[in-house]
Design an enzyme around this catalytic site. Structure first.
Site, PDB file in Angstrom:
ATOM      1  N   ASP A  34       0.830  -1.206   0.000  1.00 29.92           N
ATOM      2  CA  ASP A  34       0.000   0.000   0.000  1.00 29.92           C
ATOM      3  C   ASP A  34       0.866   1.258   0.000  1.00 29.92           C
ATOM      4  OD1 ASP A  34      -2.068  -1.691   0.084  1.00 29.92           O
ATOM      5  OD2 ASP A  34      -2.797  -1.127   2.085  1.00 29.92           O
ATOM      6  N   ASP A  38       0.898   4.182  -2.816  1.00 29.31           N
ATOM      7  CA  ASP A  38       0.608   5.583  -2.501  1.00 29.31           C
ATOM      8  C   ASP A  38       1.748   6.504  -2.927  1.00 29.31           C
ATOM      9  OD1 ASP A  38      -1.826   5.013  -1.549  1.00 29.31           O
ATOM     10  OD2 ASP A  38      -1.259   5.003   0.582  1.00 29.31           O
ATOM     11  N   SER A  83     -33.173  -6.786 -20.811  1.00 24.03           N
ATOM     12  CA  SER A  83     -33.256  -7.456 -19.513  1.00 24.03           C
ATOM     13  C   SER A  83     -33.313  -8.966 -19.759  1.00 24.03           C
ATOM     14  CB  SER A  83     -34.514  -6.948 -18.824  1.00 24.03           C
ATOM     15  OG  SER A  83     -34.686  -7.581 -17.607  1.00 24.03           O
ATOM     16  N   GLU A 112     -24.126 -18.599 -14.383  1.00 24.55           N
ATOM     17  CA  GLU A 112     -23.399 -17.503 -13.740  1.00 24.55           C
ATOM     18  C   GLU A 112     -24.188 -17.011 -12.536  1.00 24.55           C
ATOM     19  OE1 GLU A 112     -22.966 -14.478 -16.723  1.00 24.55           O
ATOM     20  OE2 GLU A 112     -21.981 -15.839 -18.119  1.00 24.55           O
ATOM     21  N   LYS A 114     -26.179 -14.349 -10.552  1.00 21.52           N
ATOM     22  CA  LYS A 114     -26.914 -13.147 -10.903  1.00 21.52           C
ATOM     23  C   LYS A 114     -26.609 -12.113  -9.823  1.00 21.52           C
ATOM     24  CE  LYS A 114     -31.351 -11.416 -12.364  1.00 21.52           C
ATOM     25  NZ  LYS A 114     -31.298 -10.217 -11.552  1.00 21.52           N
ATOM     26  N   ASP A 116     -26.498  -8.810  -7.723  1.00 21.57           N
ATOM     27  CA  ASP A 116     -27.519  -7.832  -7.379  1.00 21.57           C
ATOM     28  C   ASP A 116     -26.929  -6.432  -7.374  1.00 21.57           C
ATOM     29  OD1 ASP A 116     -30.017  -6.991  -6.812  1.00 21.57           O
ATOM     30  OD2 ASP A 116     -30.014  -7.626  -4.718  1.00 21.57           O
ATOM     31  N   LYS A 286     -27.210 -19.250 -19.555  1.00 25.25           N
ATOM     32  CA  LYS A 286     -27.087 -18.763 -20.935  1.00 25.25           C
ATOM     33  C   LYS A 286     -26.667 -19.902 -21.846  1.00 25.25           C
ATOM     34  CE  LYS A 286     -25.474 -14.333 -19.130  1.00 25.25           C
ATOM     35  NZ  LYS A 286     -24.349 -13.423 -18.889  1.00 25.25           N
ATOM     36  N   LYS A 310     -34.423 -16.701 -10.217  1.00 19.27           N
ATOM     37  CA  LYS A 310     -34.315 -15.907  -8.983  1.00 19.27           C
ATOM     38  C   LYS A 310     -34.534 -16.777  -7.759  1.00 19.27           C
ATOM     39  CE  LYS A 310     -34.871 -11.399 -10.647  1.00 19.27           C
ATOM     40  NZ  LYS A 310     -35.527 -10.112 -10.513  1.00 19.27           N
ATOM     41  N   CYS A 404     -57.193  -7.416  28.408  1.00 17.18           N
ATOM     42  CA  CYS A 404     -57.656  -7.692  27.052  1.00 17.18           C
ATOM     43  C   CYS A 404     -57.813  -6.383  26.277  1.00 17.18           C
ATOM     44  CB  CYS A 404     -58.984  -8.442  27.108  1.00 17.18           C
ATOM     45  SG  CYS A 404     -59.738  -8.627  25.485  1.00 17.18           S
ATOM     46  N   CYS A 407     -61.941  -6.156  25.612  1.00 20.74           N
ATOM     47  CA  CYS A 407     -62.942  -6.023  26.684  1.00 20.74           C
ATOM     48  C   CYS A 407     -62.344  -5.513  27.990  1.00 20.74           C
ATOM     49  CB  CYS A 407     -63.663  -7.349  26.914  1.00 20.74           C
ATOM     50  SG  CYS A 407     -62.617  -8.579  27.712  1.00 20.74           S
ATOM     51  N   CYS A 422     -57.702 -14.065  27.384  1.00 21.70           N
ATOM     52  CA  CYS A 422     -58.814 -13.279  27.911  1.00 21.70           C
ATOM     53  C   CYS A 422     -59.849 -14.303  28.334  1.00 21.70           C
ATOM     54  CB  CYS A 422     -59.393 -12.356  26.832  1.00 21.70           C
ATOM     55  SG  CYS A 422     -61.019 -11.713  27.282  1.00 21.70           S
ATOM     56  N   CYS A 427     -66.460 -11.693  25.715  1.00 20.56           N
ATOM     57  CA  CYS A 427     -65.561 -10.733  25.062  1.00 20.56           C
ATOM     58  C   CYS A 427     -65.905 -10.696  23.565  1.00 20.56           C
ATOM     59  CB  CYS A 427     -64.114 -11.161  25.257  1.00 20.56           C
ATOM     60  SG  CYS A 427     -62.957 -10.170  24.301  1.00 20.56           S
TER      61      CYS A 427
END
Ligand code: AMP
Ligand code: ZN
Length: 670
Positions: A34, A38, A83, A112, A114, A116, A286, A310, A404, A407, A422, A427
């Site tokens: 890193d 940088d 789609s 493959e 799918k 999201d 596919k 899905k 209740c 009632c 109850c 009631c």
């Protein structure tokens, strides 16, 4: 430094950093630390600033963002971005496979993940990224180049200087969403709902610095014009794109043969799904051969050579707005989650049962919590858990009520039981539930007196007691005037009520709602006692001596028929012309089939399925192929399939081989 040397150094640094990006974000391995990265990046930034004549739109320095646009330009797609047709079951995949086979295409597919997220189209000229666009309506999308450049896994320069358009998905890793929301929570900003919305929102930022902070990612999965590169299969196209330095999901994609291999791929992926660092919502299948894809062609909306399977929705998040209590016919109190409405599998969910106090406490739910909701197929929605890390501090604790809600009587909880009751027999809530139960299908089976109508009739004063149901004809005029009620439906209702008078006694016994007496026990009892008078005069011992009737049920039965109110009710119903006798076996078997929906699964040893369907048909039953909430009975033979699981899940009546055999013998069909 001489200009020539500066230019060389800039080019050296760009190549070095582009390669480092590729190693890190596409191959997930890095040659530079890193700190080194940088250091070189800063050196390049300084050189570019000091020597603006060498600026390049595709310098790795652009990955940090900075470009701000004032609006999104529209881009017309050279080839429409279509789609995919969605499918939700293995049967539908089989149908797809059949359509493919019908065109004499070999069933070789690429499966493959799918992903999201949202789809993107990337355009390179001479290997340089020139622009990137969203799908939009498929014909015209939006130019999101400034933001896409900040996505680390999108190469600004390809490994070969070619002209090409590729397509794929922009997504956000689950962990990234959590980090962002953690920060937003501290800043008291509204939280991002899910990875898809978060990715879409991020890519539609005018300021690319904001998009850069969102740490978006890509998977590339489509080459719109593979023939131009001399490719023969989708598999080759994937490899081709991967070799160009694009991020292709090589480990996930798999070439499979036929329906069974598709199914095992799906099974395998479904079980791995939760462990993936990113969300997938299904599997895309596919056709591999590009020539075959051409032959299969397109509809106006979809390619015919691919489908998107899905997964059943796993979890949807929503807010727990409150907990409300309902009272059942036995007086049992049920807490119910009141939810901010969400669409789960195509239908809106606003409430979910929370069963009882212990259940709420065990889930540690607080009012105001973000909770996950699950609903597989048409199963009842269920609150899975509270997302505790989403709490903001003003959530309220759940407190069980002690009176209740209808009632006002003090609730009772018996020792070692989870439910509150109850105990007030008059009631109103208990009464409505009792009336609904009386009319329900397995009881008196009065079509047209469901929950809502019964509540209306109760509140309007038409039906306060069971006997009132049989006096509804006196209100015929009022009923016709009621909103949504025509003459015809009133006539239907009144004749359904009239018909119910001829029911065999077990329906009445079940409908009375005697504690613990289900429909099967009711039938067993009336077979023994034959008529209601025998039941009224039976002693506690008489009941207790019956197999399967324990002391509790025996005392419930005995007490019920000692109670003067109950005896009055039975007397009145008798006067009104209700049948009080058991009407016998044969009618019973007929009834088990007539008007009901059946699904058969597994093999039956004594009859073939077609013959059984015919018999069911001849008794006025219906057979269908898939289990849903509307199914009444699932008949289960040997090696039952997923339909059996589904039936159990939906709590649908299940008939084993021996039981259906007995019925058929009873009907004289065997
Ligand atoms: P949907 O619009 O949800 O019915 O599914 C179609 C969308 O799935 C496409 O527009 C893509 O954005 C997305 N998608 C995700 N992964 C893939 C994949 N591997 N192949 C094709 N489309 C995919
Ligand atoms: Zn009450």
């Amino acid at each position: 430094m001489k200009k020539e040397t500066v230019k060389e150094r800039i080019e050296f640094l760009r190549t070095l950093l582009n390669e480092a990006n590729y190693d890190y974000y596409v191959l997930a391995q890095s040659k530079l630390t890193d700190q080194e990265f940088d250091k070189y990046l800063r050196e390049l930034e300084v050189l570019e600033l000091e020597n603006p004549e060498f600026d390049s739109p595709n310098s790795p320095t652009k990955k940090v963002g900075g470009e701000v646009i004032d609006r999104f330009k529209k881009v017309k797609h050279k080839i429409p971005m279509l789609s995919l047709p969605d499918v939700f079951s293995l049967e539908e995949i089989e149908d797809f496979n059949k359509r493919v086979l019908k065109e004499n295409v070999e069933p070789i597919y690429v499966c493959e993940y799918k992903i999201d997220g949202l789809s993107v189209s990337l355009h390179y000229e001479k290997g340089q990224l020139v622009y990137a666009a969203t799908r939009g309506d498929g014909v015209v999308g939006e130019d999101i180049t400034h933001n896409v450049k900040t996505i680390k896994s999108v190469p600004l320069v390809l490994k070969k200087p070619i002209d090409i358009e590729v397509r794929g998905e922009i997504y956000m890793e689950k962990k990234v969403l959590e980090e962002i929301n953690e920060k937003r929570k501290q800043e008291k900003l509204p939280l991002l709902q899910n990875v898809r919305n978060a990715a879409a929102g991020s890519i539609r930022q005018l300021d690319s610095k904001v998009a850069a902070e969102r740490k978006l990612n890509t998977w590339i999965y489509h080459l719109p014009n593979p023939e131009d590169y001399g490719l023969k299969t989708h598999e080759e196209a994937l490899k081709f794109m991967s070799d160009l330095g694009l991020k292709v999901n090589t480990h996930a994609n798999r070439v499979v043969y036929g329906i069974h291999e598709i199914e095992s791929y799906i099974e395998e992926i479904a079980s791995k799904r939760s462990e993936l660092p990113y969300e997938i919502d299904g599997v895309v299948i596919k056709v591999n051969a590009l020539k075959a894809q051409k032959e299969l062609g397109f509809t106006s909306k979809y390619p015919k050579w691919a489908v998107a399977y899905k997964f059943p929705a796993e979890e949807v998040l929503t807010k727990l707005l409150g907990i409300e209590f309902t009272v059942g016919r036995t007086g049992r109190i049920t807490p119910n989650a009141v939810l901010e409405p969400v669409i789960v599998m195509g239908s809106t969910v606003k409430r979910a049962t929370l069963h009882n106090e212990d259940y709420v406490l065990s889930k540690e739910l607080k009012i105001g919590d973000i909770v996950s909701i699950r609903k597989a197929g048409d199963v009842i929605p269920e609150v899975v858990e509270a997302k505790k890390n989403r709490r903001v501090g003003d959530e309220e604790n759940f407190v069980m009520i002690c009176t209740c809600p209808i009632c006002g009587s003090v609730l009772e909880k018996k020792k070692d039981q989870v439910d509150h009751y109850c105990m007030n027999r008059s009631c109103p809530a208990r009464k409505i539930e009792g009336l609904i139960h009386f009319c329900s299908r397995k009881a008196m089976n009065i079509d047209g007196l469901g929950i809502e109508i019964m509540e209306d009739f109760f509140n309007l004063g038409f039906v306060k007691t069971i006997t009132d149901i049989y006096h509804l004809d006196e209100h015929k005029k009022d009923l016709i005037e009621l909103e949504g009620y025509g003459t015809k439906s009133v006539d239907n209702l009144l004749s359904a009520i009239e018909d119910s008078k001829h029911n065999s006694l077990e329906r009445l016994i079940f409908g009375l709602g005697i504690g613990g007496i289900g429909d099967k026990t009711a039938l067993m009892l009336v077979k023994k006692f034959q008529n209601i008078d025998n039941m009224i005069s039976a002693s506690f011992e008489d009941y207790k001596n019956i197999k399967d009737i324990g002391a509790i049920l025996a005392s419930n039965l005995f007490d019920y028929f000692q109670d003067v109110d109950h005896l009055q009710l039975i007397h009145d119903l008798k006067e009104l012309g209700l049948n009080m006798k058991y009407l016998g076996e044969s009618s019973k078997e007929n009834e088990l089939i007539t008007g009901r929906k059946f699904v058969l699964t597994g093999a039956l040893s004594f009859i073939d399925r077609d013959r059984l369907s015919e018999i069911i048909d001849s008794y006025g039953g219906v057979t269908s192929t898939s289990v849903s909430k509307k199914t009444d009975v699932v008949i289960v033979g040997e090696n039952p399939g997923s339909k059996y699981e589904k039936a159990k899940e939906l709590k649908i009546e299940i008939w084993e081989e021996a039981y259906i055999k007995e019925i058929l013998i009873g009907l004289g069909e065997l």
